[in-house]
Design an enzyme around this catalytic site. Structure first.
Site, mmCIF file in Angstrom:
data_model
loop_
_atom_site.group_PDB
_atom_site.id
_atom_site.type_symbol
_atom_site.label_atom_id
_atom_site.label_comp_id
_atom_site.label_asym_id
_atom_site.label_seq_id
_atom_site.Cartn_x
_atom_site.Cartn_y
_atom_site.Cartn_z
ATOM 1 N N HIS A 108 -2.732 6.984 7.196
ATOM 2 C CA HIS A 108 -1.762 7.927 6.613
ATOM 3 C C HIS A 108 -2.461 9.212 6.163
ATOM 4 O O HIS A 108 -1.897 10.310 6.280
ATOM 5 C CB HIS A 108 -1.070 7.308 5.403
ATOM 6 C CG HIS A 108 0.191 6.567 5.726
ATOM 7 N ND1 HIS A 108 1.271 7.154 6.347
ATOM 8 C CD2 HIS A 108 0.550 5.278 5.480
ATOM 9 C CE1 HIS A 108 2.244 6.269 6.477
ATOM 10 N NE2 HIS A 108 1.830 5.128 5.969
ATOM 11 N N HIS A 110 -4.149 0.921 7.773
ATOM 12 C CA HIS A 110 -2.820 1.539 7.732
ATOM 13 C C HIS A 110 -2.783 2.685 6.717
ATOM 14 O O HIS A 110 -2.313 3.787 7.028
ATOM 15 C CB HIS A 110 -1.790 0.459 7.377
ATOM 16 C CG HIS A 110 -0.374 0.942 7.327
ATOM 17 N ND1 HIS A 110 0.589 0.518 8.215
ATOM 18 C CD2 HIS A 110 0.265 1.808 6.498
ATOM 19 C CE1 HIS A 110 1.741 1.097 7.932
ATOM 20 N NE2 HIS A 110 1.571 1.884 6.888
ATOM 21 N N GLU A 111 -3.282 2.418 5.506
ATOM 22 C CA GLU A 111 -3.202 3.444 4.462
ATOM 23 C C GLU A 111 -4.162 4.592 4.715
ATOM 24 O O GLU A 111 -3.821 5.759 4.482
ATOM 25 C CB GLU A 111 -3.453 2.816 3.089
ATOM 26 C CG GLU A 111 -2.447 1.743 2.694
ATOM 27 C CD GLU A 111 -0.999 2.193 2.806
ATOM 28 O OE1 GLU A 111 -0.713 3.396 2.607
ATOM 29 O OE2 GLU A 111 -0.137 1.340 3.101
ATOM 30 N N GLY A 126 0.836 -1.185 0.000
ATOM 31 C CA GLY A 126 0.000 0.000 0.000
ATOM 32 C C GLY A 126 0.873 1.238 0.000
ATOM 33 O O GLY A 126 2.039 1.189 0.418
ATOM 34 N N GLN A 129 2.833 9.957 1.458
ATOM 35 C CA GLN A 129 4.137 9.287 1.482
ATOM 36 C C GLN A 129 5.016 9.676 0.306
ATOM 37 O O GLN A 129 6.207 9.372 0.304
ATOM 38 C CB GLN A 129 3.963 7.774 1.533
ATOM 39 C CG GLN A 129 3.357 7.277 2.838
ATOM 40 C CD GLN A 129 3.243 5.781 2.859
ATOM 41 O OE1 GLN A 129 2.259 5.215 2.378
ATOM 42 N NE2 GLN A 129 4.252 5.119 3.415
ATOM 43 N N CYS A 160 6.248 -0.071 7.752
ATOM 44 C CA CYS A 160 5.809 1.057 6.937
ATOM 45 C C CYS A 160 6.957 1.521 6.056
ATOM 46 O O CYS A 160 8.100 1.618 6.517
ATOM 47 C CB CYS A 160 5.339 2.198 7.840
ATOM 48 S SG CYS A 160 4.784 3.669 6.947
ATOM 49 N N LEU A 161 6.646 1.835 4.806
ATOM 50 C CA LEU A 161 7.674 2.314 3.883
ATOM 51 C C LEU A 161 8.254 3.658 4.324
ATOM 52 O O LEU A 161 9.374 3.998 3.945
ATOM 53 C CB LEU A 161 7.097 2.438 2.474
ATOM 54 C CG LEU A 161 6.612 1.130 1.838
ATOM 55 C CD1 LEU A 161 6.006 1.409 0.461
ATOM 56 C CD2 LEU A 161 7.745 0.122 1.741
#
Length: 214
Positions: free
Chosen positions: A172, A168-169, A68, A73, A126-127
């Site tokens: 963000h 999670h997304e 995702g 991000q 997480c990225l």
């Protein structure tokens, strides 16, 4: 290339971001754009630019790799995220965490709410927080309302790992990182998770590191 100035119109900033080509740079924790939240998408990019931006998000997610990616991000404060999960994990892990393949989806203006009271806790990364993971207890099922990139309505209940990705997304887009919801004592490097806590559930980690599971 320097990032576009934050006061520039969003469409202009996205055009500049895409001009370099290739995967987009992923913003790391500590940058304000990850904490400010986002504005609803209301046509700010136009159909053609939106399509290019979505494709860039997809390319960046694949290259990372991740399951995702949310617009903040890559430095863009719009309520847009993409998800996709081929679920390439052993069957034992897939069963334990409810991980099943998810097709590529674009989530525009998503919001979620719990569907039931059950919660599930697993290591999560997480990225934008590279190199680390922590255990996060999340709703086991959520109802997601959103639109896709063509404006078609989505109203669907997600369970298992797909529910975790959705939460999670969407978080963000509200300026929330997974660490805000994590068990602090579980924080581990990727290497430690691989070497010590690769069991299907984090029960062993909870006992060894001293935290409770829901």
């Amino acid at each position: 290339m320097a990032p576009p100035p934050e006061h520039a119109p969003l469409a202009e900033r996205v055009e500049e971001l895409l001009a370099a080509g290739g995967p987009l740079p992923i913003v790391a924790a500590g940058q304000p754009v990850l904490r400010r939240g986002t504005e609803p998408y209301e046509g700010q990019l136009g159909p053609a630019l939106l399509a290019r931006f979505v494709e860039a998000l997809r390319e960046t997610m694949h290259a990372a790799p991740g399951v995702g990616l949310a617009a903040p991000q890559v430095g863009v404060e719009l309520r847009i995220a993409v998800i996709e999960d081929p679920a390439p994990v052993p069957e034992e892990i897939a069963v334990a965490c409810g991980r099943v393949p998810q097709p590529f989806r674009v989530l525009v203006n998503p919001v979620y709410e719990p569907a039931g009271s059950a919660r599930a806790a697993f290591f999560e990364g997480c990225l934008s927080v590279p190199g680390w993971q922590a255990v996060v207890a999340r709703h086991a099922e959520v109802r997601l309302r959103a639109e896709d990139e063509r404006g078609r309505a989505l109203d669907e209940v997600f369970g298992g790992w797909p529910a975790r990705i959705v939460q999670h997304e969407t978080d963000h887009l509200d300026g929330v990182l997974y660490l805000d919801r994590a068990e602090p004592r579980s924080l581990s490097t990727n290497a430690a998770v691989t070497a010590l806590w690769s069991q299907p559930t984090p029960r062993t980690a909870a006992g060894a590191l001293g935290f409770e599971l829901p």
